[in-house]
Design a protein around this motif. Structure first.
Motif, short mmCIF file in Angstrom:
data_model
loop_
_atom_site.label_atom_id
_atom_site.label_comp_id
_atom_site.label_asym_id
_atom_site.label_seq_id
_atom_site.Cartn_x
_atom_site.Cartn_y
_atom_site.Cartn_z
N PRO A 1 -19.01 -38.72 2.62
CA PRO A 1 -17.69 -39.21 3.05
C PRO A 1 -16.90 -39.88 1.94
CG PRO A 1 -19.36 -39.70 4.71
CD PRO A 1 -20.10 -39.18 3.50
N VAL B 1 -15.98 -34.70 9.06
CA VAL B 1 -15.24 -35.89 8.62
C VAL B 1 -13.94 -35.53 7.89
CG1 VAL B 1 -15.34 -37.99 7.24
CG2 VAL B 1 -17.39 -37.20 8.45
N ALA B 2 -14.06 -34.70 6.85
CA ALA B 2 -12.91 -34.46 5.98
C ALA B 2 -11.81 -33.67 6.67
CB ALA B 2 -13.36 -33.74 4.71
N LEU C 1 -9.49 -35.72 8.92
CA LEU C 1 -8.65 -36.59 8.10
C LEU C 1 -7.58 -35.79 7.35
CD1 LEU C 1 -11.34 -39.00 6.63
CD2 LEU C 1 -9.67 -39.52 8.42
N TRP C 2 -7.96 -34.61 6.88
CA TRP C 2 -7.01 -33.75 6.16
C TRP C 2 -5.89 -33.29 7.10
CZ3 TRP C 2 -5.84 -32.89 1.34
CH2 TRP C 2 -5.16 -31.74 0.97
N TRP D 1 -9.28 -29.44 -3.66
CA TRP D 1 -10.16 -28.57 -2.87
C TRP D 1 -10.70 -27.40 -3.68
CZ3 TRP D 1 -12.52 -30.39 1.05
CH2 TRP D 1 -11.92 -31.28 1.93
N ILE E 1 -9.53 -35.89 -0.65
CA ILE E 1 -8.33 -35.93 0.19
C ILE E 1 -7.22 -36.72 -0.50
CG2 ILE E 1 -7.40 -36.82 2.37
CD1 ILE E 1 -10.15 -36.17 3.62
N LEU F 1 -15.54 -37.04 -0.37
CA LEU F 1 -14.47 -36.26 0.25
C LEU F 1 -13.22 -37.10 0.51
CD1 LEU F 1 -16.64 -34.06 2.60
CD2 LEU F 1 -15.44 -33.36 0.54
N SER F 2 -13.38 -38.40 0.67
CA SER F 2 -12.21 -39.27 0.75
C SER F 2 -11.42 -39.21 -0.55
CB SER F 2 -12.64 -40.71 1.05
OG SER F 2 -13.23 -40.81 2.32
N THR G 1 -12.60 -23.59 0.74
CA THR G 1 -11.85 -24.67 0.10
C THR G 1 -10.44 -24.21 -0.30
OG1 THR G 1 -12.98 -24.11 -1.99
CG2 THR G 1 -13.86 -25.95 -0.71
N THR H 1 -20.18 -32.49 6.21
CA THR H 1 -19.20 -33.58 6.13
C THR H 1 -17.77 -33.06 6.04
OG1 THR H 1 -20.85 -34.99 5.08
CG2 THR H 1 -18.58 -35.68 4.88
N ILE H 2 -17.59 -31.92 5.38
CA ILE H 2 -16.25 -31.33 5.34
C ILE H 2 -15.76 -31.03 6.75
CG2 ILE H 2 -14.89 -29.33 4.61
CD1 ILE H 2 -16.66 -29.15 2.13
#
Length: 423
Positions: A372, A244-245, A248-249, A386, A379, A375-376, A304, A240-241
């Motif tokens: 998700p 997805v993340a 977005l990051w 992190w 963020i 991790l949202s 991270t 997912t990192i």
């Protein structure tokens, strides 16, 4: 060496024999079809069935929650029926549920068919892993690595084909992509029917009519295995990192160009295809797989930290640290996959291997649902979140290292099952 001889030599290096090679083709077809549909699913529900963004999000969320049950259900069935038959049934159900979407634009029915389809979809990973464990035997880690490489290649082919088709942006194209994915399931069912049934592990059975059969082991009563599965759900966050993340990051916290996000996903796929099989040799035994948790912890910590550094300023610093983070977390993904395959099987007793692997399959399903959201929050909290996440993952690796040692010690002290013929 002739071309025929080279092909024979390559085939001999693939564990599982002819049936194992067929299953690799099945994995390639599976992800090719999935790649076709994954790129179009949201567009299909938007332009063909007329759903709103909120309706699509709810449909996908509910379907994903229902699909969590697919992994343990598949494991139980695989302990009681031939695994090839369970696989064929799952593939046919996937095709039927997908084609049913073409018959309606009623929201409740669309949600029902989508939810039904996620059950065999989540089951497929467990069944493939169980087939590898039975067909490849001691070489199961290498076989799973080859399987994962084939799957990544299929995903890339399907995604590229979908990208070309979606350029037309018509309802007919979205429907054809759906049909293409359903057709891939039907082809998989046919190829699976051509595979022989691998030998299942021995079971404890009654030795006489007066002695009752020992019950199958129950993963839900195995505290060590349940804790192991919980740690696995955390360690699967690498997926997912990356998926997805990180995009977005890039958009919300760094000065890197938005176009870097898909390039990092391509880099991830290329590294997995190139290195997953070579890395598998480092986890070929249970002891080696357990040792891999040490470098895995280091990779999570470094990855991270690199993500945190990417937000400290400057376009080129952001690009450099994001590429570094993608590489480190991709290696974490590959190492964890290798260790996870071996350790989950090593901790599963022979008399209930399917049930145990089914419970283990919950780790990935839960992570896909909760990851998700977690991790949202990371963020939103900013760069310092992190390293905190990295520290938590390092602690999880340490906890799993200890759990595996305890679980293997407990199994080695238990009485081995008695194998007798069934008449």
């Amino acid at each position: 060496m002739s071309l025929t001889q080279r092909r024979a030599a390559l085939a001999a290096r693939i564990p599982g024999g002819r049936d194992g090679r067929r299953m690799l083709v099945v994995a390639f077809i599976d992800k090719t079809g999935t790649g076709l549909w994954a790129a179009a699913v949201a567009l299909y529900f938007t332009y063909v069935t007329g759903l709103t963004v909120g309706q699509i999000g709810l449909l996908i969320g509910v379907s994903g929650a229902v699909g969590i049950a697919g992994a343990p259900l598949a494991g139980r069935l695989a302990d009681r029926f031939p695994i090839t038959r369970v696989l064929i049934a799952a593939q046919l159900l996937r095709a039927a549920a997908l084609l049913a979407l073409l018959t309606t634009d009623h929201y409740a029915l669309l949600m029902l068919y989508s939810a039904i389809g996620t059950l065999p979809d989540r089951a497929a990973g467990v069944l493939t892993k169980l087939y590898a464990a039975r067909a490849a035997g001691p070489e199961r880690v290498r076989y799973q690595a080859i399987n994962r490489t084939a799957a990544n290649l299929g995903w890339s082919v399907g995604g590229l084909a979908a990208a070309a088709a979606l350029a037309l942006n018509t309802s007919a194209v979205y429907q054809l992509l759906l049909i293409g994915n359903a057709a891939s399931y039907l082809l998989m069912a046919f190829l699976t029917s051509r595979c022989g049934e691998p030998k299942a592990p021995s079971r404890v059975v009654a030795t006489s009519t007066t002695t009752p059969a020992a019950p199958l082991s129950n993963p839900w009563r195995d505290r060590t295995f349940l804790l192991f599965t919980a740690t696995e759900a955390a360690l699967f966050l690498d997926d997912t990192i990356l998926q997805v993340a990180m995009p977005l990051w890039i958009i919300h916290a760094t000065d890197a160009p938005v176009g870097l996000a898909p390039l990092l996903l391509v880099l991830n796929s290329v590294l997995v295809v190139a290195l997953q099989v070579p890395l598998a040799r480092f986890g070929a035994t249970t002891s080696a797989a357990r040792t891999l948790l040490i470098p895995l912890a280091a990779l999570f910590a470094a990855g991270t930290l690199a993500l945190a550094a990417s937000a400290t300023g400057g376009r080129w610093l952001a690009i450099t640290t994001l590429v570094l983070a993608a590489v480190l977390l991709t290696f974490a993904e590959m190492i964890h996959a290798t260790a996870s395959w071996e350790l989950s099987i090593a901790l599963s007793p022979d008399d209930a291997q399917g049930a145990y692997l089914g419970v283990h399959g919950l780790a990935g399903a839960v992570q896909r649902s909760a990851g998700p959201l977690l991790l949202s929050a990371v963020i939103a909290a900013g760069p310092l979140a992190w390293p905190a996440l990295g520290a938590a993952l390092v602690a999880t690796c340490a906890a799993q290292h200890r759990l595996v040692r305890q679980g293997l010690t407990k199994r080695s002290l238990s009485v081995p099952p008695v194998t007798v013929s069934e008449h």
